[in-house]
Each structure stands twice: as structure tokens, then as C-alpha cells.
Motif scaffolding. Structure first.
Motif, PDB file in Angstrom:
ATOM      1  N   ALA A  18      47.359  50.139  35.925  1.00 48.88           N
ATOM      2  CA  ALA A  18      45.926  49.957  35.658  1.00 48.88           C
ATOM      3  C   ALA A  18      45.614  50.075  34.166  1.00 48.88           C
ATOM      4  O   ALA A  18      44.890  49.240  33.603  1.00 48.88           O
ATOM      5  CB  ALA A  18      45.118  50.986  36.454  1.00 48.88           C
ATOM      6  N   LEU A  19      46.145  51.077  33.503  1.00 47.34           N
ATOM      7  CA  LEU A  19      45.840  51.286  32.089  1.00 47.34           C
ATOM      8  C   LEU A  19      46.392  50.168  31.216  1.00 47.34           C
ATOM      9  O   LEU A  19      45.730  49.712  30.273  1.00 47.34           O
ATOM     10  CB  LEU A  19      46.396  52.640  31.628  1.00 47.34           C
ATOM     11  N   VAL A  28      42.228  47.176  39.574  1.00 49.82           N
ATOM     12  CA  VAL A  28      41.473  48.232  38.892  1.00 49.82           C
ATOM     13  C   VAL A  28      41.552  48.049  37.385  1.00 49.82           C
ATOM     14  O   VAL A  28      40.553  48.170  36.657  1.00 49.82           O
ATOM     15  CB  VAL A  28      42.004  49.620  39.308  1.00 49.82           C
ATOM     16  N   GLY A  29      42.744  47.731  36.874  1.00 49.30           N
ATOM     17  CA  GLY A  29      42.888  47.499  35.448  1.00 49.30           C
ATOM     18  C   GLY A  29      42.108  46.297  34.968  1.00 49.30           C
ATOM     19  O   GLY A  29      41.517  46.324  33.873  1.00 49.30           O
ATOM     20  N   PHE A  30      42.071  45.236  35.778  1.00 54.85           N
ATOM     21  CA  PHE A  30      41.292  44.053  35.406  1.00 54.85           C
ATOM     22  C   PHE A  30      39.814  44.397  35.292  1.00 54.85           C
ATOM     23  O   PHE A  30      39.142  44.006  34.329  1.00 54.85           O
ATOM     24  CB  PHE A  30      41.502  42.950  36.440  1.00 54.85           C
ATOM     25  N   LEU A  31      39.288  45.144  36.261  1.00 58.62           N
ATOM     26  CA  LEU A  31      37.876  45.529  36.220  1.00 58.62           C
ATOM     27  C   LEU A  31      37.590  46.452  35.033  1.00 58.62           C
ATOM     28  O   LEU A  31      36.558  46.316  34.366  1.00 58.62           O
ATOM     29  CB  LEU A  31      37.499  46.221  37.527  1.00 58.62           C
ATOM     30  N   MET A  32      38.504  47.379  34.748  1.00 54.16           N
ATOM     31  CA  MET A  32      38.302  48.289  33.629  1.00 54.16           C
ATOM     32  C   MET A  32      38.287  47.555  32.290  1.00 54.16           C
ATOM     33  O   MET A  32      37.538  47.902  31.383  1.00 54.16           O
ATOM     34  CB  MET A  32      39.401  49.360  33.607  1.00 54.16           C
ATOM     35  N   GLY A  33      39.124  46.558  32.162  1.00 59.58           N
ATOM     36  CA  GLY A  33      39.187  45.824  30.912  1.00 59.58           C
ATOM     37  C   GLY A  33      38.105  44.786  30.744  1.00 59.58           C
ATOM     38  O   GLY A  33      37.725  44.444  29.624  1.00 59.58           O
ATOM     39  N   ARG A  63      32.352  47.016  31.289  1.00 55.22           N
ATOM     40  CA  ARG A  63      32.161  48.372  30.795  1.00 55.22           C
ATOM     41  C   ARG A  63      31.815  49.334  31.929  1.00 55.22           C
ATOM     42  O   ARG A  63      32.242  50.504  31.943  1.00 55.22           O
ATOM     43  CB  ARG A  63      31.049  48.393  29.754  1.00 55.22           C
ATOM     44  N   TYR A  64      31.008  48.874  32.875  1.00 55.64           N
ATOM     45  CA  TYR A  64      30.604  49.760  33.965  1.00 55.64           C
ATOM     46  C   TYR A  64      31.832  50.239  34.753  1.00 55.64           C
ATOM     47  O   TYR A  64      31.984  51.433  35.029  1.00 55.64           O
ATOM     48  CB  TYR A  64      29.631  49.049  34.903  1.00 55.64           C
ATOM     49  N   TRP A  65      32.697  49.297  35.115  1.00 53.61           N
ATOM     50  CA  TRP A  65      33.871  49.667  35.893  1.00 53.61           C
ATOM     51  C   TRP A  65      34.837  50.520  35.075  1.00 53.61           C
ATOM     52  O   TRP A  65      35.537  51.377  35.615  1.00 53.61           O
ATOM     53  CB  TRP A  65      34.576  48.419  36.411  1.00 53.61           C
ATOM     54  N   ARG A  66      34.873  50.300  33.767  1.00 51.52           N
ATOM     55  CA  ARG A  66      35.716  51.142  32.925  1.00 51.52           C
ATOM     56  C   ARG A  66      35.218  52.586  32.945  1.00 51.52           C
ATOM     57  O   ARG A  66      36.005  53.527  33.079  1.00 51.52           O
ATOM     58  CB  ARG A  66      35.746  50.612  31.485  1.00 51.52           C
ATOM     59  N   ILE A  75      43.560  43.199  28.927  1.00 51.57           N
ATOM     60  CA  ILE A  75      42.297  42.459  29.047  1.00 51.57           C
ATOM     61  C   ILE A  75      41.399  42.732  27.848  1.00 51.57           C
ATOM     62  O   ILE A  75      40.767  41.819  27.290  1.00 51.57           O
ATOM     63  CB  ILE A  75      41.578  42.837  30.355  1.00 51.57           C
ATOM     64  N   ARG A  76      41.343  43.980  27.417  1.00 51.79           N
ATOM     65  CA  ARG A  76      40.495  44.323  26.274  1.00 51.79           C
ATOM     66  C   ARG A  76      41.012  43.711  24.976  1.00 51.79           C
ATOM     67  O   ARG A  76      40.257  43.502  24.033  1.00 51.79           O
ATOM     68  CB  ARG A  76      40.415  45.844  26.123  1.00 51.79           C
ATOM     69  N   GLY A  77      42.318  43.433  24.925  1.00 53.98           N
ATOM     70  CA  GLY A  77      42.887  42.850  23.717  1.00 53.98           C
ATOM     71  C   GLY A  77      42.716  41.349  23.598  1.00 53.98           C
ATOM     72  O   GLY A  77      43.130  40.758  22.593  1.00 53.98           O
TER      73      GLY A  77
END
Length: 285
Positions: free
Chosen positions: A163-164, A106-111, A114-117, A170-172
Motif C-alpha cells: 500500500a505505501l 488501498v495504496g491507489f486510493l491513498m495516492g 487526499r481524503y483516502w490518504r 501514484i503521488r510521484g
């Protein structure tokens, strides 16, 4: 002549590198000695405060440290602690495994997208703000007096943190580094293995250490409410016997083993895996 100059430069570089390593080791050694001295001073101060509190309140309300220590030794000698501690460890690690299996993807998809985030963000945030006691009570209502209750409580508490933190890792990731990798013909699998995963490792360890502190509490709390074994179950038993000494003995044994796992397992593994970072190098030496 040119060859001799190159050899001399290489020798000087090697000497400078060796001196740098020795200096880093000396700095790390002095830092460890200072940390050890401060740690001992902190424990000594807590011991003195406890002794004063026991004298002021009385031994029936707050037993002396030596009485609790003697009870801890007796619990270890009887072998009861190891069986109950093993049960608590296995349930906690099982909850961690479930949390990692759910939270990391879930964290990988969120990072990464954008849609999954947008899809997961509010739900994960809300799940992370729910008090741990609510998860403990819900787990007991669902599974009753079984080992599945503590496992579910640990998983529910830990998954949002995993997840967070993975999402932030990933975003970093440096987008230019990914673009450069793609320009040099790296496949998506290679980018994940050589760029994304090394970047999120520090965030994963941050999530593990954060969850570790919270998970043990909720696991023990669930056992206190409705466990059939484990450290929390023994604390509840001592409470029912009105034994403050027993409650404190089991609590401090629990704390001692948690500190051992945190300092000798998690901290060492983190220092070794992140030794390539300058800020972690002195710790790994």
C-alpha cells in the motif's frame, strides 16, 4: 542532392545507434563480470570464516561446511525438500496474493485522493511497524496448526508495504503529464493505463522485493512455531532432534532457493519491464 544528404544523415544516425548499442552491451558485460567476481569472492570469504569458526568452536557446536553440504545433498536426494519447499512457496504466494489484492487498491486510493490518504495513512503505517513475530503468533492463535496461519501472517506483513509503495508511486506521477493527457482528450481509463501504471511499476517491484525478503522469514517463523509442513516445520524437527547440521542444511537450502527466485525471476522480470528507463537498460541487455 537533398535526397542524398538525407540518406547519408540517416545512415550516420543508424551507425551511431548501432555503435551506442554495442557500447552499452560491452559496458553491461564488464559490469556483470565484475559483479560475478565480487560475488564469488564474498562467498569464498564466508566459507573461510565458517571453516575457522568450526575449528575454533568445535564441530559439535558449528559443523564444518562440507558436513552441512553433505546433509543438504542427502535431503535433496531423499525428495523431502521439494515437497516441503513447495508447501512453503504456495503458502507464501497465497499470502502475497491476498496482500496485493488488499494493499494495491488501498495504496491507489491513498495516492490519488487526499481524503483516502488521511483515512488510511495512520492505520497502514501502524500495521507496517508491528513486528512480524506478533503477526505469526496471532495467526497461530486464530487458525491453530493449519496452512491458513502462515498465509495470514504473510498477508498482514506484506500488505502495508504494498500500500505505501503504490501510494508513493501514484503521488510521484507528474501532474502536468496528467493535465496534458486530459487536454488531448484522453479518457480516465487511458490515463490509468498509459500514465499511472507505468509510473508505479518501479514502486510495485520495490514493494515486491521488500515484501519477498520479509514474507519468507515470517512464513518460516510461523511454520517453526506451529506448522505441519514446510521448511520451517523441518527446521523445528531438526531442532527437536538436536541436529545442528540438519538445521543449517535446511536453512541453507531455503536460502539457496530464495536467491534463485530473487535473482532469476524477480530481478530479470524487473529489468525487462523497466528496460525503457536508461538506468535499467544495461541490466536488460
Amino acid at each position: 542532392m537533398t535526397h542524398q544528404v538525407e540518406e547519408r544523415a540517416a545512415e550516420q544516425t543508424a551507425v551511431a545507434r548501432d555503435e551506442g548499442e554495442k557500447s552499452a552491451r560491452r559496458v553491461a558485460r564488464r559490469r556483470r563480470w565484475r559483479q560475478t567476481a565480487l560475488l564469488v569472492a564474498g562467498w569464498a570469504a564466508m566459507w573461510l570464516v565458517w571453516e575457522y569458526g568450526s575449528w575454533y568452536l568445535g564441530g559439535r557446536i558449528l559443523p564444518r561446511p562440507l558436513e552441512v553440504l553433505a546433509e543438504m545433498v542427502e535431503i535433496l536426494r531423499s525428495g523431502a525438500f521439494f515437497s516441503d519447499f513447495t508447501a512453503s512457496v504456495l503458502k507464501t504466494f497465497a499470502g502475497f496474493a491476498v496482500a496485493a489484492a488488499v494493499g494495491a487498491p488501498v495504496g491507489f486510493l491513498m495516492g490519488r485522493y487526499r481524503y483516502w490518504r488521511a483515512f488510511f495513512h495512520d492505520g497502514v503505517t501502524i500495521a507496517g511497524t508491528i513486528p512480524a513475530i506478533v503477526y505469526a503468533v496471532l495467526s497461530l492463535i486464530i487458525f491453530g496448526l493449519s496452512n491458513l496461519g502462515p498465509i495470514l501472517a504473510v498477508a498482514l506483513v506484506s500488505a502495508p508495504y504494498v500500500a505505501l509503495n503504490v501510494a508513493e508511486g501514484i503521488r510521484g506521477v507528474d501532474k502536468q503529464l496528467i493535465s496534458m493527457s486530459e487536454a488531448f482528450g484522453r479518457s480516465h481509463r487511458e490515463i490509468r493505463r498509459e500514465v499511472l501504471i507505468p509510473t508505479i511499476v518501479p514502486f510495485v517491484f520495490a514493494a515486491i522485493r521488500m515484501c519477498f525478503a520479509v514474507a519468507w522469514k515470517v512464513e518460516a517463523l510461523t511454520e517453526v512455531f506451529g506448522g505441519r509442513n514446510g521448511v520451517g516445520f523441518q527446521i523445528r524437527t531438526q531442532y527437536q532432534l538436536y541436529s545442528i547440521t540438519g538445521v543449517l542444511a535446511w536453512m541453507f537450502l531455503f536460502i539457496a532457493f530464495m536467491l534463485i527466485i530473487e535473482r532469476l525471476v524477480l530481478a530479470k522480470a524487473e529489468a525487462r519491464l523497466l528496460a525503457w528507463r536508461p538506468e535499467e537498460r544495461s541490466t536488460a541487455l
